[in-house]
Design an enzyme around this catalytic site. Structure first.
Site, PDB file in Angstrom:
ATOM      1  N   SER A   1       4.618   7.129   3.149  1.00 35.72           N
ATOM      2  CA  SER A   1       3.319   6.581   3.569  1.00 35.72           C
ATOM      3  C   SER A   1       2.349   7.730   3.749  1.00 35.72           C
ATOM      4  O   SER A   1       2.754   8.858   4.078  1.00 35.72           O
ATOM      5  CB  SER A   1       3.471   5.836   4.897  1.00 35.72           C
ATOM      6  OG  SER A   1       2.198   5.568   5.453  1.00 35.72           O
TER       7      SER A   1
ATOM      8  N   TYR B   1       5.920   5.961  13.723  1.00 36.55           N
ATOM      9  CA  TYR B   1       5.888   5.478  12.327  1.00 36.55           C
ATOM     10  C   TYR B   1       5.592   6.636  11.372  1.00 36.55           C
ATOM     11  O   TYR B   1       6.318   6.874  10.412  1.00 36.55           O
ATOM     12  CB  TYR B   1       4.851   4.367  12.157  1.00 36.55           C
ATOM     13  CG  TYR B   1       4.756   3.921  10.700  1.00 36.55           C
ATOM     14  CD1 TYR B   1       5.842   3.317  10.080  1.00 36.55           C
ATOM     15  CD2 TYR B   1       3.596   4.154   9.951  1.00 36.55           C
ATOM     16  CE1 TYR B   1       5.783   2.942   8.741  1.00 36.55           C
ATOM     17  CE2 TYR B   1       3.528   3.769   8.616  1.00 36.55           C
ATOM     18  CZ  TYR B   1       4.625   3.171   8.018  1.00 36.55           C
ATOM     19  OH  TYR B   1       4.575   2.806   6.695  1.00 36.55           O
TER      20      TYR B   1
HETATM   21  N1  LIG Z   1       1.666  -2.070   3.381  1.00 36.99           N
HETATM   22  C1  LIG Z   1       1.267  -0.842   3.644  1.00 36.99           C
HETATM   23  O1  LIG Z   1       0.092  -0.595   4.000  1.00 36.99           O
HETATM   24  C2  LIG Z   1       2.216   0.292   3.475  1.00 36.99           C
HETATM   25  C3  LIG Z   1       3.584   0.148   3.546  1.00 36.99           C
HETATM   26  N2  LIG Z   1       4.406   1.231   3.410  1.00 36.99           N
HETATM   27  C4  LIG Z   1       5.869   1.117   3.431  1.00 36.99           C
HETATM   28  O2  LIG Z   1       6.241   0.291   2.343  1.00 36.99           O
HETATM   29  C5  LIG Z   1       7.509  -0.296   2.603  1.00 36.99           C
HETATM   30  C6  LIG Z   1       7.440  -1.768   2.309  1.00 36.99           C
HETATM   31  O3  LIG Z   1       6.491  -2.350   3.173  1.00 36.99           O
HETATM   32  P1  LIG Z   1       5.547  -3.565   2.758  1.00 36.99           P
HETATM   33  O4  LIG Z   1       5.989  -4.130   1.470  1.00 36.99           O
HETATM   34  O5  LIG Z   1       4.156  -3.122   2.905  1.00 36.99           O
HETATM   35  O6  LIG Z   1       5.845  -4.544   3.993  1.00 36.99           O
HETATM   36  P2  LIG Z   1       6.543  -5.992   4.079  1.00 36.99           P
HETATM   37  O7  LIG Z   1       6.632  -6.283   5.543  1.00 36.99           O
HETATM   38  O8  LIG Z   1       5.822  -6.946   3.201  1.00 36.99           O
HETATM   39  O9  LIG Z   1       8.011  -5.736   3.491  1.00 36.99           O
HETATM   40  C7  LIG Z   1       8.962  -5.001   4.202  1.00 36.99           C
HETATM   41  C8  LIG Z   1      10.328  -5.227   3.602  1.00 36.99           C
HETATM   42  O10 LIG Z   1      11.280  -4.420   4.337  1.00 36.99           O
HETATM   43  C9  LIG Z   1      12.394  -5.230   4.657  1.00 36.99           C
HETATM   44  N3  LIG Z   1      13.054  -4.760   5.873  1.00 36.99           N
HETATM   45  C10 LIG Z   1      12.491  -4.474   7.067  1.00 36.99           C
HETATM   46  N4  LIG Z   1      13.450  -4.138   7.955  1.00 36.99           N
HETATM   47  C11 LIG Z   1      14.631  -4.208   7.293  1.00 36.99           C
HETATM   48  C12 LIG Z   1      15.981  -3.993   7.671  1.00 36.99           C
HETATM   49  N5  LIG Z   1      16.331  -3.627   8.914  1.00 36.99           N
HETATM   50  N6  LIG Z   1      16.952  -4.153   6.743  1.00 36.99           N
HETATM   51  C13 LIG Z   1      16.626  -4.525   5.493  1.00 36.99           C
HETATM   52  N7  LIG Z   1      15.376  -4.762   5.066  1.00 36.99           N
HETATM   53  C14 LIG Z   1      14.394  -4.603   5.974  1.00 36.99           C
HETATM   54  C15 LIG Z   1      11.833  -6.634   4.813  1.00 36.99           C
HETATM   55  O11 LIG Z   1      12.847  -7.582   4.536  1.00 36.99           O
HETATM   56  P3  LIG Z   1      13.551  -8.525   5.627  1.00 36.99           P
HETATM   57  O12 LIG Z   1      12.573  -8.753   6.733  1.00 36.99           O
HETATM   58  O13 LIG Z   1      13.904  -9.757   4.859  1.00 36.99           O
HETATM   59  O14 LIG Z   1      14.758  -7.751   6.041  1.00 36.99           O
HETATM   60  C16 LIG Z   1      10.786  -6.672   3.710  1.00 36.99           C
HETATM   61  O15 LIG Z   1      11.375  -7.061   2.499  1.00 36.99           O
HETATM   62  C17 LIG Z   1       7.832   0.067   4.046  1.00 36.99           C
HETATM   63  O16 LIG Z   1       8.718   1.156   4.048  1.00 36.99           O
HETATM   64  C18 LIG Z   1       6.496   0.468   4.631  1.00 36.99           C
HETATM   65  O17 LIG Z   1       6.634   1.381   5.692  1.00 36.99           O
HETATM   66  C19 LIG Z   1       3.884   2.482   3.180  1.00 36.99           C
HETATM   67  C20 LIG Z   1       2.556   2.673   3.092  1.00 36.99           C
HETATM   68  C21 LIG Z   1       1.603   1.595   3.201  1.00 36.99           C
HETATM   69  O1  LIG Z   2       2.061   3.041   5.947  1.00 43.12           O
HETATM   70  C1  LIG Z   2       1.098   2.323   6.016  1.00 43.12           C
HETATM   71  C2  LIG Z   2      -0.248   2.726   5.743  1.00 43.12           C
HETATM   72  S1  LIG Z   2      -1.052   3.108   7.188  1.00 43.12           S
HETATM   73  O2  LIG Z   2      -1.182   1.873   8.008  1.00 43.12           O
HETATM   74  O3  LIG Z   2      -0.311   4.114   7.929  1.00 43.12           O
HETATM   75  O4  LIG Z   2      -2.399   3.610   6.781  1.00 43.12           O
END
Ligand SMILES: NC(=O)C1=CN([C@@H]2O[C@H](COP(=O)(O)OP(=O)(O)OC[C@H]3O[C@@H](n4cnc5c(N)ncnc54)[C@H](OP(=O)(O)O)[C@@H]3O)[C@@H](O)[C@H]2O)C=CC1
Ligand SMILES: O=CCS(=O)(=O)O
Length: 251
Positions: free
Chosen positions: A138, A151
């Site tokens: 991120s 985070y």
């Molecule tokens: N959206 C944003 O602005 C950004 C997101 N990110 C990162 O991108 C990644 C994906 O996030 P994003 O798609 O945005 O968010 P979502 O919340 O849409 O997706 C997150 C995914 O992670 C899974 N997950 C969470 N906890 C667990 C666990 N304990 N075991 C297995 N699976 C888990 C969830 O599945 P389930 O709940 O079914 O287990 C879900 O499929 C993350 O690592 C996030 O930190 C990075 C930068 C920006």
């Molecule tokens: O990882 C997620 C993007 S932000 O909220 O930290 O800008």
């Protein structure tokens, strides 16, 4: 066909990546905790590609090791691991956060990613040239902001872990990339605010955030580059997101 294993495939980047790899015929190992969503995705993609759906909490090291150990022969030749499962919690000052929320982020974003990587390394090394690990970091791992506390620190770990992995994987052909997105419209903010749909809508209102498909395209791009190319880190922001100046505390 090559095989991709994607953690956190039930939503956001992970689900979009599953669709992107499937569009090019890749077989898929899809994981997440929400079984119904995994099954729905398997139903959606399963007619065109081979899909193995595994309900898995990445925080559970034993369950992760067992699931990888028990992968059917047809799914063992993994070419790309997408370490995507993760979350942010408690968007408020560090001094107001519940300790449990910090632990959940560390357990998921750090320990969970390490659990999956450790279990999968032998299979990826077996695949060798052309194999890759794509870790989802991120911008929060590089740029501090209020409420980023643990985070951002977990995502800094993801970046450095990837670089160090590269050192040890020299000669195996296995590549490691950190893709670090900025603001993207997924369920991320809904999770971060513990279900506050209004706060999530407000964050993305009146601007143009990244969409899950934008990051899925980058993941697929990195995983399908010629085997002699390793992108170490890719930071991707919406054009309408930039940095703030330093802030000053004044008398
Ligand atoms: N959206 C944003 O602005 C950004 C997101 N990110 C990162 O991108 C990644 C994906 O996030 P994003 O798609 O945005 O968010 P979502 O919340 O849409 O997706 C997150 C995914 O992670 C899974 N997950 C969470 N906890 C667990 C666990 N304990 N075991 C297995 N699976 C888990 C969830 O599945 P389930 O709940 O079914 O287990 C879900 O499929 C993350 O690592 C996030 O930190 C990075 C930068 C920006
Ligand atoms: O990882 C997620 C993007 S932000 O909220 O930290 O800008």
């Amino acid at each position: 066909m090559p095989i991709a294993m994607i953690t956190g495939a039930t939503s956001g980047f992970g689900r979009a990546a599953a669709r992107r790899f499937a569009a090019d015929g890749w077989s898929l190992i899809l994981t997440g905790r929400r079984t119904e969503r995994l099954e729905a995705l398997k139903k959606e993609l399963g007619d065109s590609v081979e899909v193995l759906a595994l309900t898995l909490d990445v925080r559970d090291a034993q369950a992760v090791a067992r699931a990888v150990d028990e992968l059917p022969e047809a799914f063992r030749g993994v070419t790309c691991l997408v370490n995507n499962a993760g979350l942010a919690l408690a968007p408020k000052p560090a001094q107001e956060v519940e300790l449990a929320d910090w632990h959940t982020m560390i357990d998921t974003n750090v320990t969970g990613l390490v659990n999956v990587t450790h279990a999968m390394l032998p299979l990826l090394i077996e695949t060798g040239r052309g194999a890759s690990i794509v870790n989802i970091g991120s911008v929060a791992g590089s740029w501090p902001y209020p409420g980023g506390h643990v985070y951002g620190a977990t995502k800094a770990f993801v970046e450095q872990f990837g670089y160090n992995l590269r050192c040890d994987l020299k000669g195996t052909g296995v590549r490691v990339t950190d893709i670090s997105p900025g603001m993207a419209e997924t369920e991320f903010t809904l999770v971060r605010t513990k279900g506050d749909q209004g706060a999530s809508d407000e964050l993305y209102r009146g601007t143009t955030p990244l969409q899950a498909e934008d990051i899925a395209e980058q993941i697929f791009h990195v995983a399908t580059l010629p085997p002699h190319i390793n992108i170490n880190r890719m930071e991707v922001m919406p054009t309408r997101q930039t940095w703030s100046p330093f802030t000053i505390d004044r008398d």
